[in-house]
Design a protein around this motif. Structure first.
Motif, short mmCIF file in Angstrom:
data_model
loop_
_atom_site.label_atom_id
_atom_site.label_comp_id
_atom_site.label_asym_id
_atom_site.label_seq_id
_atom_site.Cartn_x
_atom_site.Cartn_y
_atom_site.Cartn_z
N VAL A 184 44.73 37.61 30.63
CA VAL A 184 45.39 36.58 31.41
C VAL A 184 44.49 36.11 32.55
N VAL A 185 43.88 37.05 33.23
CA VAL A 185 42.97 36.70 34.32
C VAL A 185 41.83 35.84 33.79
N GLU A 186 41.28 36.22 32.65
CA GLU A 186 40.17 35.46 32.07
C GLU A 186 40.59 34.07 31.62
N SER A 187 41.88 33.90 31.31
CA SER A 187 42.36 32.59 30.88
C SER A 187 42.51 31.61 32.04
N GLY A 188 42.51 32.10 33.24
CA GLY A 188 42.62 31.24 34.41
C GLY A 188 43.99 31.23 35.05
N LEU A 189 44.98 31.87 34.42
CA LEU A 189 46.30 31.94 35.03
C LEU A 189 46.24 32.73 36.33
N THR A 190 47.06 32.32 37.26
CA THR A 190 47.10 32.99 38.56
C THR A 190 48.35 33.85 38.73
N ALA A 191 49.18 33.92 37.71
CA ALA A 191 50.41 34.72 37.80
C ALA A 191 50.82 35.17 36.41
N VAL A 192 51.44 36.35 36.35
CA VAL A 192 51.92 36.90 35.09
C VAL A 192 53.30 37.50 35.31
N LYS A 193 53.99 37.72 34.21
CA LYS A 193 55.24 38.48 34.24
C LYS A 193 55.21 39.50 33.12
N MET A 194 55.84 40.64 33.38
CA MET A 194 55.90 41.68 32.36
C MET A 194 57.20 42.45 32.49
N ASN A 195 57.62 43.04 31.40
CA ASN A 195 58.78 43.92 31.45
C ASN A 195 58.47 45.12 32.34
N ALA A 221 54.11 44.64 46.07
CA ALA A 221 54.42 43.25 46.42
C ALA A 221 54.56 42.33 45.20
N PRO A 222 55.50 42.63 44.29
CA PRO A 222 55.71 41.69 43.18
C PRO A 222 56.26 40.35 43.68
N LEU A 223 55.95 39.30 42.96
CA LEU A 223 56.46 37.97 43.30
C LEU A 223 57.98 37.99 43.30
N PHE A 224 58.55 38.62 42.28
CA PHE A 224 60.00 38.86 42.23
C PHE A 224 60.29 39.91 41.17
N VAL A 225 61.47 40.50 41.26
CA VAL A 225 61.99 41.40 40.23
C VAL A 225 63.19 40.70 39.59
N GLU A 226 63.10 40.51 38.28
CA GLU A 226 64.05 39.68 37.54
C GLU A 226 65.16 40.51 36.90
N GLU A 227 66.35 39.93 36.86
CA GLU A 227 67.55 40.55 36.29
C GLU A 227 67.66 42.03 36.67
N PRO A 228 67.81 42.29 37.97
CA PRO A 228 67.95 43.68 38.43
C PRO A 228 69.22 44.34 37.93
N LEU A 275 44.66 45.22 39.01
CA LEU A 275 43.87 44.34 38.15
C LEU A 275 43.90 42.89 38.62
N LEU A 276 45.01 42.47 39.20
CA LEU A 276 45.15 41.07 39.61
C LEU A 276 44.60 40.80 41.00
N GLY A 277 44.56 41.83 41.83
CA GLY A 277 44.07 41.64 43.19
C GLY A 277 45.10 40.95 44.07
N PRO A 278 44.71 40.66 45.31
CA PRO A 278 45.68 40.13 46.27
C PRO A 278 45.94 38.63 46.15
N GLU A 279 45.13 37.91 45.39
CA GLU A 279 45.27 36.46 45.33
C GLU A 279 46.06 35.98 44.12
N ARG A 280 46.42 36.88 43.22
CA ARG A 280 47.25 36.51 42.06
C ARG A 280 48.60 37.22 42.16
N ASP A 281 49.56 36.72 41.41
CA ASP A 281 50.91 37.27 41.48
C ASP A 281 51.33 37.89 40.15
N PHE A 282 52.25 38.84 40.24
CA PHE A 282 52.92 39.35 39.06
C PHE A 282 54.40 39.50 39.36
#
Length: 381
Positions: free
Chosen positions: A135-146, A204-211, A173-180
């Motif tokens: 994902v980082v190599e693709s240029g995306l600046t944010a990801v989501k995962m289960n 510091a996740p961007l958000f936690v979904e469906e808690p 892996l994402l560092g401080p400038e990208r979000d997950f």
């Protein structure tokens, strides 16, 4: 102008598209689908099409009102999804007739590009490192995962540790400038989530979904009160009435789906409602090309937009990608993790009708997995 035909197409990997044709040759496309219930939604689209045939397609709001309120028994995901796809197609026709993108009809663009995130799975922690790197190599600046796979109602120390380790690995892996973002998918009980959220705060996740599950929306306020991280929900809420309790509970991010929650017409109202609570929207969209096109039209016209989900390269699609069904793939090209503003009229894409027709009924009857706990009892997927 009159509507002369409504068609549906079940195409791989698990999508349902609809096509509205008019007597003047203007055609609109929509994506009415509930994942795992495409055949059921297809029947609902056929039933609702009785309200559209022979009518003026440009009366978009009037059609929305008739489709959602014309039956005595209303609401629910099946009807909302069927209305959503037809509504998208009607907006597509309106934009093409007037020669303008839908976001211009909604008041014009409020941004020049739309940030997107990609999916990296997460059920299997062993796969995360490679997926995040890609994902980082693709240029995306944010990801989501289960956040986790199957979870006990009150997780073991080991289960909680594995969730935290996923988050730590993502941040490393994402560092401080990208979000997950982490998706709990309703797999965790409220009590378990209450234990987990403070442990995630250092990453510091961007958000936690469906808690919690959507049927437990009344418990969100308690979680918000004790949560050091932003909470998100909304993909399984299908109307303004259903999202209102979540907004009142204090969620940080709302995630309506333009193919689940009544289409462009309803999601734009949901976004306006969320704005009054100072809540941004992050439209849910692990779906096909028309759903993404509709999401982007909303994103470009919505002031309180945060980030867009999209399914390019998503981990569980096989047999087809959304680019297989569009003529011009450039409209969905990501640049530095963002989509450019579409300028073509309507939804801004040209559906490859020949490809759609060739793929019709080629989609398997997709069903989400059915999980069990070690004792044989049902587990949330």
């Amino acid at each position: 102008m009159r509507i002369t035909r409504v068609e549906t197409f079940a195409v791989p990997p698990r999508w349902l598209l609809c096509r509205i044709e008019t007597d003047e040759g203007v055609v609109g496309w929509g994506e009415p689908v509930i994942e795992g219930r495409a055949a059921t939604v297809r029947t609902a689209v056929r039933e609702l099409s009785e309200l559209l045939l022979g009518r003026d397609p440009l009366r978009v709001e009037d059609h929305w009102q008739a489709m959602t309120r014309g039956g005595f028994y209303r609401g629910g995901p099946i009807l909302a999804a069927a209305v959503a796809g037809l509504d998208q197609a009607l907006w597509d026709i309106l934009g093409k007739t007037l020669g303008a993108p839908v976001h211009v009809l909604l008041g014009g663009p409020v941004r020049d590009r739309v940030r997107a995130y990609g999916w990296v799975g997460g059920d299997d922690p062993a796969e995360i490192t490679d997926a995040l790197t890609a994902v980082v190599e693709s240029g995306l600046t944010a990801v989501k995962m289960n956040a986790a796979g199957r979870m006990n109602r009150l997780g073991t120390v080991g289960e909680l540790d594995r969730v935290v380790r996923r988050a730590e690995l993502a941040r490393e892996l994402l560092g401080p400038e990208r979000d997950f973002a982490l998706d709990l998918h309703g797999r965790s009980s409220a009590a378990n989530t209450r234990r987990l959220l403070p442990l995630l705060a250092p990453t510091a996740p961007l958000f936690v979904e469906e808690p919690v599950l959507p049927e437990h929306t009344e418990l969100l306020a308690g979680l918000v009160a004790c949560s050091p991280v932003p909470l998100a929900t909304g993909e399984r809420l299908y109307s303004r009435a259903e999202v209102l309790p979540a907004l009142r509970a204090g969620i940080a991010v709302l995630q309506p789906d333009p193919s689940h929650a009544g289409g462009i017409s309803e999601v734009r109202r949901i976004a306006s409602l969320a704005e009054t609570f100072d809540v941004p929207i992050a439209p849910h969209c692990p779906l096909g090309p028309v759903a993404l096109a509709a999401s982007l039209q909303l994103a470009f016209a919505t002031p309180n937009f945060l980030i867009q989900e999209q399914s390019l390269g998503i981990h569980y699609h096989s047999g087809a990608e959304l680019l297989d069904y569009v003529v011009d793939r450039e409209v969905f090209r990501l640049r530095e993790g963002h989509f450019a503003r579409p300028t073509a009229p309507g939804l801004g894409i040209e559906v490859d009708e020949a490809a759609v027709r060739a793929a019709d009924d080629g989609a398997p009857e997709w069903r989400n997995p059915l999980w069990r706990h070690p004792d044989g009892s049902f587990a949330e997927w």
